[in-house]
Design an enzyme around this catalytic site. Structure first.
Site, PDB file in Angstrom:
ATOM      1  N   ASP A  19       0.822  -1.216   0.000  1.00  0.00           N
ATOM      2  CA  ASP A  19       0.000   0.000   0.000  1.00  0.00           C
ATOM      3  C   ASP A  19       0.853   1.263   0.000  1.00  0.00           C
ATOM      4  O   ASP A  19       0.515   2.258  -0.642  1.00  0.00           O
ATOM      5  CB  ASP A  19      -0.908   0.033   1.235  1.00  0.00           C
ATOM      6  CG  ASP A  19      -1.972  -1.052   1.175  1.00  0.00           C
ATOM      7  OD1 ASP A  19      -1.968  -1.814   0.178  1.00  0.00           O
ATOM      8  OD2 ASP A  19      -2.789  -1.140   2.113  1.00  0.00           O
TER       9      ASP A  19
ATOM     10  N   TYR B 176       1.825   2.349  -3.376  1.00  0.00           N
ATOM     11  CA  TYR B 176       0.682   2.954  -4.065  1.00  0.00           C
ATOM     12  C   TYR B 176       0.511   4.405  -3.599  1.00  0.00           C
ATOM     13  O   TYR B 176       0.366   5.325  -4.404  1.00  0.00           O
ATOM     14  CB  TYR B 176      -0.591   2.150  -3.782  1.00  0.00           C
ATOM     15  CG  TYR B 176      -1.814   2.686  -4.506  1.00  0.00           C
ATOM     16  CD1 TYR B 176      -2.167   2.200  -5.763  1.00  0.00           C
ATOM     17  CD2 TYR B 176      -2.606   3.683  -3.933  1.00  0.00           C
ATOM     18  CE1 TYR B 176      -3.269   2.699  -6.441  1.00  0.00           C
ATOM     19  CE2 TYR B 176      -3.709   4.184  -4.606  1.00  0.00           C
ATOM     20  CZ  TYR B 176      -4.034   3.691  -5.856  1.00  0.00           C
ATOM     21  OH  TYR B 176      -5.119   4.196  -6.522  1.00  0.00           O
TER      22      TYR B 176
ATOM     23  N   SER C  93     -35.566  -7.141 -13.407  1.00  0.00           N
ATOM     24  CA  SER C  93     -35.431  -7.762 -12.091  1.00  0.00           C
ATOM     25  C   SER C  93     -35.506  -9.272 -12.295  1.00  0.00           C
ATOM     26  O   SER C  93     -35.477  -9.744 -13.429  1.00  0.00           O
ATOM     27  CB  SER C  93     -36.489  -7.239 -11.138  1.00  0.00           C
ATOM     28  OG  SER C  93     -37.684  -7.902 -11.371  1.00  0.00           O
ATOM     29  N   LEU C  94     -35.569 -10.028 -11.228  1.00  0.00           N
ATOM     30  CA  LEU C  94     -35.544 -11.485 -11.346  1.00  0.00           C
ATOM     31  C   LEU C  94     -36.761 -12.093 -10.682  1.00  0.00           C
ATOM     32  O   LEU C  94     -37.252 -11.571  -9.683  1.00  0.00           O
ATOM     33  CB  LEU C  94     -34.298 -12.045 -10.645  1.00  0.00           C
ATOM     34  CG  LEU C  94     -32.939 -11.690 -11.225  1.00  0.00           C
ATOM     35  CD1 LEU C  94     -31.830 -12.131 -10.282  1.00  0.00           C
ATOM     36  CD2 LEU C  94     -32.760 -12.357 -12.585  1.00  0.00           C
TER      37      LEU C  94
ATOM     38  N   GLU D  43     -24.219 -17.601  -9.093  1.00  0.00           N
ATOM     39  CA  GLU D  43     -23.526 -16.517  -8.365  1.00  0.00           C
ATOM     40  C   GLU D  43     -24.327 -16.164  -7.126  1.00  0.00           C
ATOM     41  O   GLU D  43     -25.540 -16.344  -7.095  1.00  0.00           O
ATOM     42  CB  GLU D  43     -23.446 -15.227  -9.198  1.00  0.00           C
ATOM     43  CG  GLU D  43     -23.399 -15.429 -10.666  1.00  0.00           C
ATOM     44  CD  GLU D  43     -23.421 -14.135 -11.466  1.00  0.00           C
ATOM     45  OE1 GLU D  43     -24.214 -13.230 -11.122  1.00  0.00           O
ATOM     46  OE2 GLU D  43     -22.651 -14.069 -12.436  1.00  0.00           O
TER      47      GLU D  43
ATOM     48  N   LYS E  97     -26.525 -13.975  -4.714  1.00  0.00           N
ATOM     49  CA  LYS E  97     -27.406 -12.820  -4.906  1.00  0.00           C
ATOM     50  C   LYS E  97     -27.029 -11.811  -3.834  1.00  0.00           C
ATOM     51  O   LYS E  97     -27.315 -11.988  -2.650  1.00  0.00           O
ATOM     52  CB  LYS E  97     -28.864 -13.234  -4.780  1.00  0.00           C
ATOM     53  CG  LYS E  97     -29.818 -12.105  -5.113  1.00  0.00           C
ATOM     54  CD  LYS E  97     -31.246 -12.629  -5.225  1.00  0.00           C
ATOM     55  CE  LYS E  97     -32.197 -11.594  -5.793  1.00  0.00           C
ATOM     56  NZ  LYS E  97     -32.244 -10.353  -5.057  1.00  0.00           N
TER      57      LYS E  97
ATOM     58  N   ASP F 208     -26.851  -8.605  -1.520  1.00  0.00           N
ATOM     59  CA  ASP F 208     -27.935  -7.817  -0.948  1.00  0.00           C
ATOM     60  C   ASP F 208     -27.502  -6.353  -0.859  1.00  0.00           C
ATOM     61  O   ASP F 208     -27.036  -5.879   0.158  1.00  0.00           O
ATOM     62  CB  ASP F 208     -28.286  -8.366   0.439  1.00  0.00           C
ATOM     63  CG  ASP F 208     -29.711  -8.032   0.813  1.00  0.00           C
ATOM     64  OD1 ASP F 208     -30.430  -7.441  -0.024  1.00  0.00           O
ATOM     65  OD2 ASP F 208     -30.106  -8.360   1.948  1.00  0.00           O
TER      66      ASP F 208
ATOM     67  N   TYR G 196     -19.775  -5.477  -7.150  1.00  0.00           N
ATOM     68  CA  TYR G 196     -19.406  -6.514  -8.108  1.00  0.00           C
ATOM     69  C   TYR G 196     -20.291  -6.330  -9.323  1.00  0.00           C
ATOM     70  O   TYR G 196     -21.472  -6.004  -9.182  1.00  0.00           O
ATOM     71  CB  TYR G 196     -19.690  -7.908  -7.549  1.00  0.00           C
ATOM     72  CG  TYR G 196     -18.689  -8.380  -6.524  1.00  0.00           C
ATOM     73  CD1 TYR G 196     -17.322  -8.302  -6.774  1.00  0.00           C
ATOM     74  CD2 TYR G 196     -19.116  -8.931  -5.317  1.00  0.00           C
ATOM     75  CE1 TYR G 196     -16.406  -8.746  -5.831  1.00  0.00           C
ATOM     76  CE2 TYR G 196     -18.207  -9.373  -4.376  1.00  0.00           C
ATOM     77  CZ  TYR G 196     -16.851  -9.278  -4.645  1.00  0.00           C
ATOM     78  OH  TYR G 196     -15.948  -9.720  -3.725  1.00  0.00           O
TER      79      TYR G 196
ATOM     80  N   LYS H 146     -33.963 -17.990  -3.377  1.00  0.00           N
ATOM     81  CA  LYS H 146     -33.783 -17.218  -2.137  1.00  0.00           C
ATOM     82  C   LYS H 146     -33.405 -18.114  -0.957  1.00  0.00           C
ATOM     83  O   LYS H 146     -33.881 -19.236  -0.828  1.00  0.00           O
ATOM     84  CB  LYS H 146     -35.086 -16.450  -1.807  1.00  0.00           C
ATOM     85  CG  LYS H 146     -35.502 -15.443  -2.867  1.00  0.00           C
ATOM     86  CD  LYS H 146     -34.533 -14.272  -2.981  1.00  0.00           C
ATOM     87  CE  LYS H 146     -34.724 -13.251  -1.901  1.00  0.00           C
ATOM     88  NZ  LYS H 146     -35.842 -12.333  -2.122  1.00  0.00           N
TER      89      LYS H 146
ATOM     90  N   CYS I 199     -33.348  -6.722  41.867  1.00  0.00           N
ATOM     91  CA  CYS I 199     -33.060  -7.905  41.044  1.00  0.00           C
ATOM     92  C   CYS I 199     -34.279  -8.833  41.028  1.00  0.00           C
ATOM     93  O   CYS I 199     -34.788  -9.206  42.092  1.00  0.00           O
ATOM     94  CB  CYS I 199     -31.852  -8.644  41.597  1.00  0.00           C
ATOM     95  SG  CYS I 199     -31.557 -10.230  40.789  1.00  0.00           S
TER      96      CYS I 199
ATOM     97  N   CYS J 283     -33.064 -12.214  43.103  1.00  0.00           N
ATOM     98  CA  CYS J 283     -32.720 -12.259  44.528  1.00  0.00           C
ATOM     99  C   CYS J 283     -33.203 -11.024  45.295  1.00  0.00           C
ATOM    100  O   CYS J 283     -33.077 -10.965  46.515  1.00  0.00           O
ATOM    101  CB  CYS J 283     -31.216 -12.419  44.711  1.00  0.00           C
ATOM    102  SG  CYS J 283     -30.278 -10.937  44.306  1.00  0.00           S
TER     103      CYS J 283
ATOM    104  N   CYS K 283     -27.066  -6.456  39.119  1.00  0.00           N
ATOM    105  CA  CYS K 283     -27.566  -6.859  40.423  1.00  0.00           C
ATOM    106  C   CYS K 283     -26.380  -6.825  41.381  1.00  0.00           C
ATOM    107  O   CYS K 283     -25.293  -7.319  41.064  1.00  0.00           O
ATOM    108  CB  CYS K 283     -28.129  -8.277  40.332  1.00  0.00           C
ATOM    109  SG  CYS K 283     -28.250  -9.094  41.926  1.00  0.00           S
TER     110      CYS K 283
ATOM    111  N   CYS L 229     -26.919 -14.100  44.844  1.00  0.00           N
ATOM    112  CA  CYS L 229     -27.987 -14.168  43.836  1.00  0.00           C
ATOM    113  C   CYS L 229     -27.951 -15.521  43.135  1.00  0.00           C
ATOM    114  O   CYS L 229     -26.945 -15.908  42.546  1.00  0.00           O
ATOM    115  CB  CYS L 229     -27.806 -13.044  42.818  1.00  0.00           C
ATOM    116  SG  CYS L 229     -29.034 -13.069  41.511  1.00  0.00           S
TER     117      CYS L 229
HETATM  118  S1  IVH Z   1     -28.793 -10.403 -12.496  1.00  0.00           S
HETATM  119  C1  IVH Z   1     -31.210  -9.682 -16.047  1.00  0.00           C
HETATM  120  N1  IVH Z   1     -27.131 -11.184 -10.643  1.00  0.00           N
HETATM  121  O1  IVH Z   1     -31.187  -8.842  -7.547  1.00  0.00           O
HETATM  122  C2  IVH Z   1     -30.282  -9.723 -14.906  1.00  0.00           C
HETATM  123  N2  IVH Z   1     -28.867  -9.684 -10.028  1.00  0.00           N
HETATM  124  O2  IVH Z   1     -34.017  -9.468  -7.692  1.00  0.00           O
HETATM  125  C3  IVH Z   1     -30.806  -9.089 -13.694  1.00  0.00           C
HETATM  126  N3  IVH Z   1     -28.825  -9.011  -7.677  1.00  0.00           N
HETATM  127  O3  IVH Z   1     -32.092  -6.057  -9.468  1.00  0.00           O
HETATM  128  C4  IVH Z   1     -29.954  -9.088 -12.525  1.00  0.00           C
HETATM  129  N4  IVH Z   1     -27.043 -10.166  -7.119  1.00  0.00           N
HETATM  130  O4  IVH Z   1     -30.104  -5.835  -7.848  1.00  0.00           O
HETATM  131  C5  IVH Z   1     -28.207 -10.442 -10.920  1.00  0.00           C
HETATM  132  N5  IVH Z   1     -25.548 -11.932  -9.115  1.00  0.00           N
HETATM  133  C6  IVH Z   1     -26.628 -11.187  -9.394  1.00  0.00           C
HETATM  134  C7  IVH Z   1     -27.281 -10.400  -8.417  1.00  0.00           C
HETATM  135  C8  IVH Z   1     -28.411  -9.664  -8.782  1.00  0.00           C
HETATM  136  C9  IVH Z   1     -27.978  -9.326  -6.691  1.00  0.00           C
HETATM  137  C10 IVH Z   1     -29.988  -8.118  -7.494  1.00  0.00           C
HETATM  138  C11 IVH Z   1     -30.107  -7.046  -8.545  1.00  0.00           C
HETATM  139  C12 IVH Z   1     -31.454  -7.252  -9.177  1.00  0.00           C
HETATM  140  C13 IVH Z   1     -32.176  -8.020  -8.113  1.00  0.00           C
HETATM  141  C14 IVH Z   1     -33.294  -8.842  -8.698  1.00  0.00           C
END
Ligand code: IVH
Length: 675
Positions: free
Chosen positions: A37, A40, A86-87, A118, A120, A122, A228, A319, A413, A416, A431, A437
């Protein structure tokens, strides 16, 4: 200034920027820094100085230009040229199988599908647009079509490239991913907030969202955010790979951080194996995840599958069991701990969370109750993550009725009846009854007998409470007076079990010094402090006579712990108990002495698995630690030996895969005896 000198400076500046980008990439993306570091920082300062002297050469893609923008008054809107999807979710293997079956039908294929699996993450979704390799803007997901322009905040995240590496990237490239706050950074941020009397964040996700949606980028710059990438949006003027996994590798080469846990798996069976192994490791990950995302790996198949409404048909989120749920506080009780600490505990309407039914949650102390504004009758969010004690995250204020009641700390307490006191500057009330006690007596004995202390098998908490309540035992020393007939006269206690307990007490009579120190339950003397005390002082006598200065000279021991130790041994009562224990035939083993002179396994890393023939895992761990070894919970390339017994499972498999030497208990004993 002559043009040639200026030209030289310009190329020096560009060279420094290239070097810094490359080092940052190795650090954040490859996780394999080339330079320390300090090097850098040195290059960074050099660049800063040159830029200060030549402001005309400043450029927004310079590593020094992450923060600089002025606070905004509002976020501008950005229209996503390609919507952010979304998924759909599944919650079981059956639902996943149905998803996989539908994909097969649409693809007209029976061959198992390759999925890119991968975590998911949060956090919150983000799209970053690059043109000619330069970061142009970054936007939140918003409603999927229009998001907020958070460019100047995203630029402050060190792992976000301001300029792409190499030169064969698409001319227009939108990269999508998740911004999150690693757990360690979240804890630190909340600690800081608590110290400053500010509001804390309920969880890392909220903290990440709150940090990204700051109008002042200087605030965002000070928040430990990470990200990521996991997908792309618009791609023009260039071609990406034909599988998701290869595309991620490509993005890595351009400078984007990709989650190291990603893996390509085959069919539902592969998905489920991946799901299980990540669920088991969920708590050990540096960041929160709430499930797994499986994506059909071949882009050609993704195109065949297409989309429905807002979600692709080629990806699904599986999930994990929820770690947060809503329930109601029915009442608040006050528990008395080993050191007299009074802990308010919420009695909850039972709720299924983190894989178990939760009925109680700790409220820590009154400060915490006030800070979170908790009342009896409130609707609250409960969190249970891994083995951690369930906690109240926050009150759902919108659901509060006028029937809620305030939580009031008792003055006496509950066990006791002694006075409860709270010292200046301490968050905890205690206490004052001490070993008068019953609660404190029972807790002290439970601690003494526990696995990491004297390790007395079969002497459970319920039994100890029963013995203390009946006045059969009052201190740990009384355990040695228990007879089979006395135990057998208790409710629901067979002669055989009584005999087993007496045997277990007998078998525990030769503890290591470190365990005995830990077993005494001195305030703030945990396992590792006890070990340091044992290694440095080598005998119980030396510990009992040590003064504050001697103690403070020992690793990890500060003035407060030193004071607790001295105070403990000043109590006549405590010295009497110790004398009685020794008189009952307890002989303290002192291999720490050997360990310091001669550590045969110095700095070797061990992992223990399975059932060993004679040692418990705790005993094996203690032996190893005293021989100078390190003991870790999981097998990795850094593991030197796996100590395996019967029924060893996944750790043994992993060790063989990694070529880690596997030994049994007999071998270990031989090694230790030889030296
Ligand atoms: S793929 C078409 N990959 O989950 C591809 N989403 O419930 C759409 N998320 O809005 C997303 N990890 O914010 C993808 N490895 C991952 C993810 C991921 C978290 C979130 C993302 C998305 C939400 C959908």
């Amino acid at each position: 200034m002559p043009a040639s000198i200026n030209h030289k400076i310009a190329s020096k500046i560009e060279q420094l920027r290239e070097q810094l980008r490359n080092h940052a990439w190795r650090y954040y993306v490859l996780d394999d820094p080339e330079v320390p570091d300090a090097e850098y920082d040195r290059l960074y300062r050099q660049l800063q100085q040159l830029e200060q002297a030549h402001p005309e050469l400043l450029s927004s893609d310079s590593p020094t230009q992450r923060v600089g923008a002025q606070p905004l008054t509002t976020f501008a809107q950005i229209h996503h040229q390609q919507p952010m999807l979304s998924l759909d979710n599944v919650f079981s293997e059956d639902e996943l199988t149905a998803f996989d079956r539908r994909a097969h039908e649409r693809l007209h294929s029976d061959a198992p599908i390759d999925y890119a699996a991968e975590p998911k993450l949060d956090g919150l979704a983000i799209s970053i647009r690059y043109e000619q390799g330069q970061l142009i803007y970054a936007a939140t997901r918003g409603d999927g079509n229009t998001g907020e322009n958070v460019t100047q905040n995203i630029r402050t995240i060190e792992s976000v490239p301001l300029k792409l590496l190499g030169d064969d990237f698409p001319k227009v490239l939108e990269v999508r991913g998740e911004v999150f706050m690693p757990k360690a950074g979240f804890e630190k941020l909340n600690q800081q907030a608590r110290r400053n009397g500010e509001k804390t964040f309920a969880n890392p996700r909220n903290a990440a969202a709150g940090s990204l949606r700051q109008l002042d980028p200087r605030i965002t710059a000070n928040r430990p955010l990470s990200w990521y990438c996991y997908a792309v949006g618009v791609v023009e003027g260039g071609q990406l790979a034909d599988t998701h996994s290869a595309m991620m590798q490509q993005l890595k080469q351009y400078g984007f951080p990709v989650c190291a846990e990603a893996q390509v798996v085959k069919g539902v069976a592969g998905c489920m194996a991946y799901y299980r192994q990540l669920l088991a490791r969920r708590e050990q990950l540096a960041y929160d995840i709430d499930g797994i995302v499986y994506k059909v790996n071949a882009i050609s198949q993704q195109q065949l599958l297409g989309f429905v409404a807002r979600a692709p048909r080629w990806a699904i989120a599986h999930k994990f069991p929820a770690q947060e749920e809503m329930t109601e506080i029915l009442d608040v009780d006050f528990q008395v701990g080993r050191t007299g600490a009074i802990t308010p505990v919420a009695r909850l309407k039972p709720v299924f969370v983190g894989g178990v039914t939760v009925k109680n949650a700790t409220l820590h102390n009154m400060d915490e109750i006030r800070r979170k504004d908790i009342h009896i009758g409130d609707r609250v969010i409960i969190r249970r993550a891994g083995d951690v004690i369930p906690e109240v995250v926050k009150v759902v204020i919108s659901r509060r009725t006028d029937r809620v009641r305030e939580v009031i700390m008792p003055t006496k307490c509950p066990v006791c009846g002694s006075v409860i006191e709270q010292l200046e500057g301490e968050a905890v009330a205690r206490c004052t009854g001490g070993l008068f006690c019953e609660a404190q007596r029972a807790q002290a004995i439970k601690h003494y007998a526990s696995r990491k202390a004297m390790d007395i098998d079969g002497l459970g908490n319920k039994l100890i409470e029963q013995l203390v309540a009946g006045n059969t035992i009052q201190t740990p020393a009384d355990l040695y007076t228990l007879s089979v007939s006395r135990l057998a006269s208790l409710d629901r206690m067979a002669e055989k079990s009584a005999q087993n307990i007496v045997n277990a007490i007998d078998n525990s009579k030769q503890p290591l010094l470190s365990r005995f120190i830990y077993a005494m339950g001195i305030r703030e003397v945990g396992e590792s402090t006890a070990r340091h005390l044992a290694e440095n002082l080598m005998s119980l006598d030396a510990l009992m006579q040590a003064d504050i200065e001697t103690l403070q000279a020992i690793q990890d021991i500060g003035p407060i712990v030193a004071q607790h130790i001295v105070t403990f041994f000043q109590q006549r009562h405590n010295r009497e108990v110790i004398n009685k224990i020794l008189a009952a035939g307890v002989v303290i083993q002192n291999p720490e002495k050997v360990a310091v002179d001669n550590q045969p396994l110095q700095s070797k890393t061990f992992v223990i698995t399975g059932t060993l023939p004679s040692l418990s895992r705790e005993q094996a761990k203690t032996l190893l630690l005293h021989a100078g070894a390190k003991v870790s919970g999981s097998v990795s390339s850094k593991t030197d030996y796996l100590l395996a017994g019967e029924k060893a499972g996944s750790k043994l498999t992993k060790a063989s895969l990694l070529g880690v030497t596997v030994i049994d208990e007999a071998t270990l004993k031989q090694w230790l005896a030889k030296d």
